[in-house]
Design a protein around this motif. Structure first.
Motif, PDB file in Angstrom:
ATOM      1  N   VAL A  82      -7.554  -6.529  18.120  1.00  0.00           N
ATOM      2  CA  VAL A  82      -8.151  -5.514  17.257  1.00  0.00           C
ATOM      3  C   VAL A  82      -8.775  -6.169  16.038  1.00  0.00           C
ATOM      4  O   VAL A  82      -9.478  -5.536  15.278  1.00  0.00           O
ATOM      5  N   SER A  83      -8.481  -7.451  15.878  1.00  0.00           N
ATOM      6  CA  SER A  83      -8.937  -8.114  14.659  1.00  0.00           C
ATOM      7  C   SER A  83     -10.356  -8.611  14.823  1.00  0.00           C
ATOM      8  O   SER A  83     -10.730  -9.131  15.858  1.00  0.00           O
ATOM      9  N   THR A 102     -12.896  -7.343  22.040  1.00  0.00           N
ATOM     10  CA  THR A 102     -12.115  -6.477  21.154  1.00  0.00           C
ATOM     11  C   THR A 102     -11.475  -5.362  21.970  1.00  0.00           C
ATOM     12  O   THR A 102     -11.938  -5.012  23.051  1.00  0.00           O
ATOM     13  N   THR A 104     -11.562  -2.309  21.622  1.00  0.00           N
ATOM     14  CA  THR A 104     -12.347  -1.083  21.801  1.00  0.00           C
ATOM     15  C   THR A 104     -13.318  -1.194  22.965  1.00  0.00           C
ATOM     16  O   THR A 104     -14.083  -0.272  23.216  1.00  0.00           O
TER      17      THR A 104
ATOM     18  N   GLU B 266     -10.407   3.549  11.040  1.00  0.00           N
ATOM     19  CA  GLU B 266     -10.231   2.142  11.368  1.00  0.00           C
ATOM     20  C   GLU B 266     -10.941   1.277  10.324  1.00  0.00           C
ATOM     21  O   GLU B 266     -10.397   0.306   9.805  1.00  0.00           O
ATOM     22  N   ARG B 270      -9.307  -1.392   7.716  1.00  0.00           N
ATOM     23  CA  ARG B 270      -9.767  -2.779   7.696  1.00  0.00           C
ATOM     24  C   ARG B 270     -10.131  -3.196   6.280  1.00  0.00           C
ATOM     25  O   ARG B 270      -9.819  -4.298   5.847  1.00  0.00           O
ATOM     26  N   TYR B 274      -8.362  -6.322   4.881  1.00  0.00           N
ATOM     27  CA  TYR B 274      -9.098  -7.589   4.824  1.00  0.00           C
ATOM     28  C   TYR B 274     -10.019  -7.668   3.627  1.00  0.00           C
ATOM     29  O   TYR B 274     -10.909  -8.487   3.574  1.00  0.00           O
TER      30      TYR B 274
END
Lengths: 212, 407
Positions: A82-83, A102, A104, B266, B270, B274
């Motif tokens: 997911v990163s 990923t 998704t 999402e 993030r 990050y």
């Protein structure tokens, strides 16, 4: 013949979701939720492809790769994360993963990526292609041991650029008037360079994240 | 007779936290006919009779004056007991007594101690400094604090710091020279030896205590920061994640809406994890923000890849705006859920590609009055000296290429 796949992810929900989505396009021979389980499962079920989650407790996908890759070099790893963080991806590729997607990704694309990795090819997501271009940008390069690994050829750069733009291998082949096989060769070469390069951007990434 | 560590049984009010053992604290207990109450406080604390404590002080005072000094020190540092009655000696008399004592002490020191000639002037200088500090306004104090913070570690542009460093070094050298020039070495050696022994002794005695205090302070600060962060994250999770989950449950019938909500959440998470990606005047951030807005507005996902980065110029801002317009077109007309956005900063130009695998269209067949492609994309870019290529065929998707030269 369908590809024998092992799913490694610490979320059981995600594993069952992927298993259901992939359906009978691949043969899921097992699942594992921790690096230790994964290492045992790979040894016992000998899959062709391991779908490997990057982030897991106890060392993550990197621990599995480091334990298995030298011992069973024929098993291919496809990293799944997911990163979007470059350092996670680069670390797994440098440890021997054959591609990165990923979480998704659509089920069709995932099935295609698994087949491709099983066939010996490599899988670049647009993001990974972008990382490669970033890492091999023409900034001053420190004198290196083997310059062959430290820069991309113009053709490889073009292939990466098209991958980053969202082109599939087939579309790249049509765009550059080359065969799909040639595109695959370019991609494989780039992956090898990513693994073996001593370019300071790559080593710096690794060093910054204490991955060396 | 209770020992010195007895607690809670003689009426001393303790402010310690109730969960720990309440330790009796030492207070002065001024009464109606004892303005200081030092002896009474000590007597109560260790549980002996007041008379004994007083006799002790007198004995110490007789043996070289230590008792007087101790008594004064206790008077100064010990707080009066919270429930103690205010002494009947008027406040002005206390100040007068204190002043007389101070003058007597200064005088005594001046005429008995070596180096006494500088003592009174130094004291006056300190008093003057304190007076100036008390009269100063807040900004002035801030400035003083700032310039007094750096000397050895002063930057190149910190002039005050360097001046102070030079002045300090000059003073040290001068002092050393004077001592060397006129001092009697054997006397100095004894004096130095005594000072060194004392300092080492003090370090040994109080070192562990200082270490423990520093560690405790560090730990406390770390804990405070951690709990602050935990609170921030909890607030964030509550405000955004839980809200989004609630919305998703209510919209579970509409996959498109669920995707949009999940995607937006999402992205937000993030950003939290990050680091922030807000409009910073850099091309990459501008494009990411544009992609995020289109994702939110049209419930698609934009695969954004940016290689290199550069500060925004007018031309690049126009390019980013055109890219946004192209994303909007893809979202509205292509009939897809994923659009690719790729930007690369080359040495002489910036290239931006927006690609979808949607229905595509025939560029020549677009009505000339349609603003979308011609006005907001092609016209805007050409005005800034760039150029646009649109490649599309019905059925095989669309790719818009924007190229903007760097000045």
């Amino acid at each position: 013949m369908t590809t024998r796949v092992l799913l490694v992810d610490d979320h059981a929900m995600f594993r069952s979701g992927v298993r259901a989505e992939l359906g009978d396009r691949v043969d899921v021979v097992g699942e594992a939720g921790t690096p230790a389980e994964a290492i045992a499962a790979i040894r016992s079920s000998q899959p062709e492809v391991v779908l490997l989650d990057v982030h897991m407790p106890d060392g993550g996908g990197l621990a599995v790769l480091e334990a298995i890759a030298p011992e069973l070099p024929d098993i291919r790893f496809l990293a799944l994360s997911v990163s979007d963080a470059a350092e996670d991806v680069i670390a797994l590729i440098r440890a021997g993963a054959r591609g990165y997607v990923t979480k998704t990704i659509s089920a069709d694309d995932l099935a295609e990526a698994i087949t491709r990795v099983a066939g010996g090819d490599v899988v670049f997501s647009p993001l990974l292609a972008g990382f490669v271009l970033d890492a091999f940008r023409d900034s001053p390069v420190a004198p290196s041991v083997d310059p062959n690994f430290d820069q991309l050829t113009p053709r490889e750069r073009e292939v990466m650029r098209l991958l980053a733009r969202g082109y599939a291998y087939k579309e790249i082949a049509a765009e550059l008037f080359i065969s799909i096989k040639t595109v695959e060769t370019h991609a494989s070469n780039v992956l090898r360079k990513l693994q073996l390069s001593s370019r300071h951007q790559l080593t710096r990434w690794a060093a910054d994240r204490r991955m060396l | 007779m209770p020992g010195p560590c007895a607690y809670g049984d003689h009426g001393v009010v303790s402010t310690a936290v109730p969960t720990t053992r309440t330790t009796a604290r030492l207070f002065r207990r001024p009464g109606s006919w004892r303005p200081a109450g030092v002896a009474a406080g000590i007597a109560e604390h260790i549980g002996v009779r007041v008379l004994l404590v007083r006799l002790g002080f007198i004995a110490l005072a007789a043996a070289g004056g230590l008792g007087v000094a101790l008594y004064g020190a206790y008077w100064i540092v010990l707080p009066p007991a919270p429930d103690a009655p205010r002494s009947r000696v008027p406040l002005w008399l206390e100040y007068l007594l204190a002043g007389l004592a101070a003058v007597a002490a200064v005088g005594g020191v001046t005429y008995t101690m070596p180096l006494s000639g500088v003592f009174a002037p130094t004291l006056l200088a300190c008093l003057g400094g304190a007076l100036i500090w008390r009269q100063a306004t807040e900004p002035e104090r801030d400035r003083w604090r700032r310039i007094s913070r750096t000397s050895l570690s002063a930057d190149h542009d910190d002039r005050m710091g360097r001046i102070r460093l030079a002045a300090g070094a000059a003073l040290v050298v001068a002092g050393g020279a004077i001592v060397l020039a006129r001092a009697n070495f054997s006397a100095i050696r004894d004096g130095l030896l005594a000072v060194v022994v004392t300092v080492v002794g003090m370090a040994l005695l109080t070192g562990p205590w200082w270490m423990r205090m520093m560690t405790q302070l560090g730990a406390e600060r770390g804990e405070r920061i951690r709990s602050q962060e935990r609170a921030d994250i909890a607030a964030h999770l509550h405000d955004s994640v839980l809200q989004t989950l609630a919305l998703i449950q209510r919209n579970s019938g509409s996959p498109r809406e669920v995707t949009r909500l999940a995607r937006g959440q999402e992205r937000e998470l993030r950003t939290l994890l990050y680091g922030s990606r807000t409009a910073s005047g850099q091309l990459a951030d501008e494009l990411r923000v544009a992609a995020a807005e289109v994702e939110d507005a049209y419930a698609i996902s934009v695969e954004t890849v940016v290689v290199g980065d550069v500060a925004l110029t007018d031309g690049l801002a126009a390019a980013a705006a055109a890219a946004r317009e192209a994303l909007v077109n893809a979202a509205k007309h292509a009939g897809v859920t994923v659009v690719s956005l790729y930007a690369e900063v080359e040495p002489d130009a910036v290239s931006i590609f927006i690609k979808d695998r949607g229905v595509g269209f025939d560029l020549d067949a677009v009505a000339p009055d349609r603003q979308g492609v011609r006005g907001s994309i092609i016209g805007r870019i050409e005005r800034h000296g760039g150029d646009v290529k649109v490649r599309s065929q019905p059925g095989s998707g669309t790719e818009v290429e924007i190229r903007m030269p760097l000045q």
